[in-house]
Motif scaffolding. Sequence first.
Motif, PDB file in Angstrom:
ATOM      1  N   LEU A   1      25.086 -23.638 -42.478  1.00 59.16           N
ATOM      2  CA  LEU A   1      23.722 -24.088 -42.734  1.00 59.16           C
ATOM      3  C   LEU A   1      22.744 -23.258 -41.918  1.00 59.16           C
ATOM      4  O   LEU A   1      23.065 -22.815 -40.812  1.00 59.16           O
ATOM      5  N   ALA A   2      21.540 -23.071 -42.451  1.00 59.51           N
ATOM      6  CA  ALA A   2      20.515 -22.340 -41.708  1.00 59.51           C
ATOM      7  C   ALA A   2      19.141 -22.683 -42.265  1.00 59.51           C
ATOM      8  O   ALA A   2      18.999 -23.132 -43.408  1.00 59.51           O
ATOM      9  N   VAL A   3      18.139 -22.447 -41.444  1.00 56.37           N
ATOM     10  CA  VAL A   3      16.740 -22.576 -41.869  1.00 56.37           C
ATOM     11  C   VAL A   3      16.309 -21.224 -42.424  1.00 56.37           C
ATOM     12  O   VAL A   3      16.564 -20.180 -41.816  1.00 56.37           O
ATOM     13  N   THR A   4      15.688 -21.229 -43.581  1.00 53.60           N
ATOM     14  CA  THR A   4      15.240 -19.963 -44.158  1.00 53.60           C
ATOM     15  C   THR A   4      14.006 -19.453 -43.419  1.00 53.60           C
ATOM     16  O   THR A   4      13.228 -20.231 -42.854  1.00 53.60           O
ATOM     17  N   SER A   5      13.844 -18.144 -43.422  1.00 55.92           N
ATOM     18  CA  SER A   5      12.741 -17.537 -42.678  1.00 55.92           C
ATOM     19  C   SER A   5      11.377 -17.893 -43.270  1.00 55.92           C
ATOM     20  O   SER A   5      10.360 -17.784 -42.593  1.00 55.92           O
ATOM     21  N   ARG A   6      11.352 -18.324 -44.517  1.00 51.29           N
ATOM     22  CA  ARG A   6      10.101 -18.716 -45.168  1.00 51.29           C
ATOM     23  C   ARG A   6       9.985 -20.231 -45.327  1.00 51.29           C
ATOM     24  O   ARG A   6       9.230 -20.731 -46.162  1.00 51.29           O
ATOM     25  N   ALA A   7      10.719 -20.965 -44.505  1.00 51.24           N
ATOM     26  CA  ALA A   7      10.680 -22.428 -44.578  1.00 51.24           C
ATOM     27  C   ALA A   7       9.274 -22.941 -44.346  1.00 51.24           C
ATOM     28  O   ALA A   7       8.586 -22.515 -43.411  1.00 51.24           O
TER      29      ALA A   7
ATOM     30  N   GLY B   1      -1.920 -34.281 -45.808  1.00 54.03           N
ATOM     31  CA  GLY B   1      -1.198 -33.121 -45.283  1.00 54.03           C
ATOM     32  C   GLY B   1       0.011 -33.525 -44.493  1.00 54.03           C
ATOM     33  O   GLY B   1       1.071 -32.897 -44.574  1.00 54.03           O
ATOM     34  N   SER B   2      -0.121 -34.636 -43.715  1.00 53.64           N
ATOM     35  CA  SER B   2       1.020 -35.104 -42.930  1.00 53.64           C
ATOM     36  C   SER B   2       2.148 -35.560 -43.828  1.00 53.64           C
ATOM     37  O   SER B   2       3.318 -35.287 -43.573  1.00 53.64           O
ATOM     38  N   VAL B   3       1.794 -36.293 -44.913  1.00 51.84           N
ATOM     39  CA  VAL B   3       2.822 -36.767 -45.831  1.00 51.84           C
ATOM     40  C   VAL B   3       3.539 -35.598 -46.480  1.00 51.84           C
ATOM     41  O   VAL B   3       4.746 -35.573 -46.609  1.00 51.84           O
ATOM     42  N   GLN B   4       2.736 -34.590 -46.873  1.00 54.15           N
ATOM     43  CA  GLN B   4       3.332 -33.430 -47.513  1.00 54.15           C
ATOM     44  C   GLN B   4       4.252 -32.684 -46.553  1.00 54.15           C
ATOM     45  O   GLN B   4       5.289 -32.176 -46.942  1.00 54.15           O
ATOM     46  N   ALA B   5       3.834 -32.630 -45.260  1.00 56.41           N
ATOM     47  CA  ALA B   5       4.635 -31.910 -44.274  1.00 56.41           C
ATOM     48  C   ALA B   5       5.977 -32.592 -44.030  1.00 56.41           C
ATOM     49  O   ALA B   5       6.952 -31.943 -43.700  1.00 56.41           O
ATOM     50  N   ALA B   6       5.994 -33.938 -44.193  1.00 57.95           N
ATOM     51  CA  ALA B   6       7.218 -34.684 -43.924  1.00 57.95           C
ATOM     52  C   ALA B   6       8.159 -34.628 -45.117  1.00 57.95           C
ATOM     53  O   ALA B   6       8.573 -35.639 -45.659  1.00 57.95           O
TER      54      ALA B   6
ATOM     55  N   ARG C   1      17.966 -16.869 -55.992  1.00 58.26           N
ATOM     56  CA  ARG C   1      17.228 -18.135 -56.055  1.00 58.26           C
ATOM     57  C   ARG C   1      16.493 -18.400 -54.738  1.00 58.26           C
ATOM     58  O   ARG C   1      15.325 -18.821 -54.732  1.00 58.26           O
ATOM     59  N   ILE C   2      17.148 -18.139 -53.624  1.00 50.86           N
ATOM     60  CA  ILE C   2      16.541 -18.372 -52.318  1.00 50.86           C
ATOM     61  C   ILE C   2      15.371 -17.420 -52.107  1.00 50.86           C
ATOM     62  O   ILE C   2      14.341 -17.782 -51.525  1.00 50.86           O
ATOM     63  N   LYS C   3      15.503 -16.200 -52.593  1.00 52.59           N
ATOM     64  CA  LYS C   3      14.429 -15.219 -52.471  1.00 52.59           C
ATOM     65  C   LYS C   3      13.226 -15.617 -53.332  1.00 52.59           C
ATOM     66  O   LYS C   3      12.072 -15.520 -52.901  1.00 52.59           O
ATOM     67  N   ASP C   4      13.490 -16.091 -54.544  1.00 52.89           N
ATOM     68  CA  ASP C   4      12.409 -16.433 -55.470  1.00 52.89           C
ATOM     69  C   ASP C   4      11.712 -17.745 -55.121  1.00 52.89           C
ATOM     70  O   ASP C   4      10.503 -17.882 -55.301  1.00 52.89           O
ATOM     71  N   ASP C   5      12.480 -18.717 -54.645  1.00 56.50           N
ATOM     72  CA  ASP C   5      11.936 -20.044 -54.355  1.00 56.50           C
ATOM     73  C   ASP C   5      12.582 -20.563 -53.074  1.00 56.50           C
ATOM     74  O   ASP C   5      13.463 -21.420 -53.118  1.00 56.50           O
ATOM     75  N   PRO C   6      12.162 -20.049 -51.930  1.00 55.62           N
ATOM     76  CA  PRO C   6      12.853 -20.359 -50.673  1.00 55.62           C
ATOM     77  C   PRO C   6      12.788 -21.835 -50.297  1.00 55.62           C
ATOM     78  O   PRO C   6      11.700 -22.412 -50.261  1.00 55.62           O
ATOM     79  N   PRO C   7      13.938 -22.451 -50.034  1.00 54.81           N
ATOM     80  CA  PRO C   7      13.953 -23.822 -49.531  1.00 54.81           C
ATOM     81  C   PRO C   7      13.708 -23.801 -48.025  1.00 54.81           C
ATOM     82  O   PRO C   7      13.513 -22.737 -47.431  1.00 54.81           O
ATOM     83  N   ASP C   8      13.741 -24.970 -47.428  1.00 48.59           N
ATOM     84  CA  ASP C   8      13.652 -25.039 -45.964  1.00 48.59           C
ATOM     85  C   ASP C   8      15.020 -24.834 -45.327  1.00 48.59           C
ATOM     86  O   ASP C   8      15.144 -24.168 -44.302  1.00 48.59           O
TER      87      ASP C   8
ATOM     88  N   ASN D   1       8.625 -26.062 -43.555  1.00 51.37           N
ATOM     89  CA  ASN D   1       8.692 -27.132 -42.554  1.00 51.37           C
ATOM     90  C   ASN D   1       9.876 -26.849 -41.633  1.00 51.37           C
ATOM     91  O   ASN D   1      10.922 -27.468 -41.741  1.00 51.37           O
ATOM     92  N   ARG D   2       9.701 -25.887 -40.754  1.00 50.00           N
ATOM     93  CA  ARG D   2      10.804 -25.433 -39.905  1.00 50.00           C
ATOM     94  C   ARG D   2      11.272 -26.499 -38.913  1.00 50.00           C
ATOM     95  O   ARG D   2      12.470 -26.645 -38.674  1.00 50.00           O
ATOM     96  N   LYS D   3      10.357 -27.261 -38.360  1.00 49.08           N
ATOM     97  CA  LYS D   3      10.719 -28.268 -37.364  1.00 49.08           C
ATOM     98  C   LYS D   3      11.664 -29.312 -37.948  1.00 49.08           C
ATOM     99  O   LYS D   3      12.730 -29.605 -37.382  1.00 49.08           O
TER     100      LYS D   3
END
Length: 248
Positions: free
Chosen positions: A212-218, A17-22, A65-72, A220-222
Motif C-alpha cells: 500500500l502507498a499514498v500516491t504523489s498526487r493524493a 470544504g471540510s466535508v469534502q476533505a474528509a 489508471r492511477i496516472k489518469d485518475d490518481p487515487p489517494d 488528502n494525504r493526511k
Amino acid sequence: MRAFLWALALASLSVAGSVQAAEIKVVAPGFIYNSALKELAADFTRQTGVQVMVGEVGMNVALQRIKDDPPDVVGLPSDLMNTLMLDGGIVKESYTPLGRDELGLAVRKGAPHPDISTVAKLATVLKAGGKIMINSPTGGTMQGQIIGTILARPEFAGVEAVPVTKGEGAAALARGEGDMAIQLVPEIYNKPQIELVAPLPAELGGHMDGILAVTSRAANRKDALAFIKFVTGAEARKAWVAKGMKPF
C-alpha cells in the motif's frame, strides 16, 4: 445584514470544504480488493468519519489508471508498486508492505478435499482432477502468468488446464464449469459455490505480495496515511487472515 450573510456564506463554504476533505479514494487489484479492504475501509469510516471510496482495478491497466485518475491510496503487487515508485507516482515514505496472498486449489462446495501438501501429491491430484480452470496465462494478468509458469513445470505435464477467457478460474468453477480451479485464496473465499482445499505447496512460489502507498498526487494525504496505518495495524490482522491474506 449584508456582512452577516457574507460571513454565513464563507462559513458554509468552509464547512463544505471540510466535508469534502474528509474523503479518500482507494484503488487496488482483486487480490487486495477481495481481501478485507472493503470491510476495513468501513471500519475506518465508522471510527474517523472519513469517507473511503474503494475501487477495484485490473493489474494490466492499474498503472495507467492511477496516472489518469490518481487515487489517494493505491494497493499493488510489489513489482508494480516499485515501478510506480520509480516513476515518482507515490510518496516513498508511505510504502507499506501489507501481506501475502497465496494460490490455492478450489473445488465445488461439498466436494472431497484431497491432500496437496507436496508438489508430487498436487500433481497427482491435478492430473486426475479433470478440467482445472485457471486465469489465462496469456491474458495479461500477473496471476495468470504465475499459474502458467507453475503448470509449465515437468511435474504437471498432462494436467488438463483450461484457461478462462471470461473472468477468472475460480469464477468459472463457481459457474459450474470445470472440476477444480487454481486461484488466489481470497478470490476463492468470496465465492460461496466453491471451497478452498489448501494453498499450493510453498516451494512453487505461487503467491503475490501486496503493498500500500499514498500516491504523489493524493488530494488528502493526511487521511490517506492514517488509513494505511489503520489497515496495517495489529487490530486489522484478524480481518485480513479471515479473508485469506497473510499479513506481514
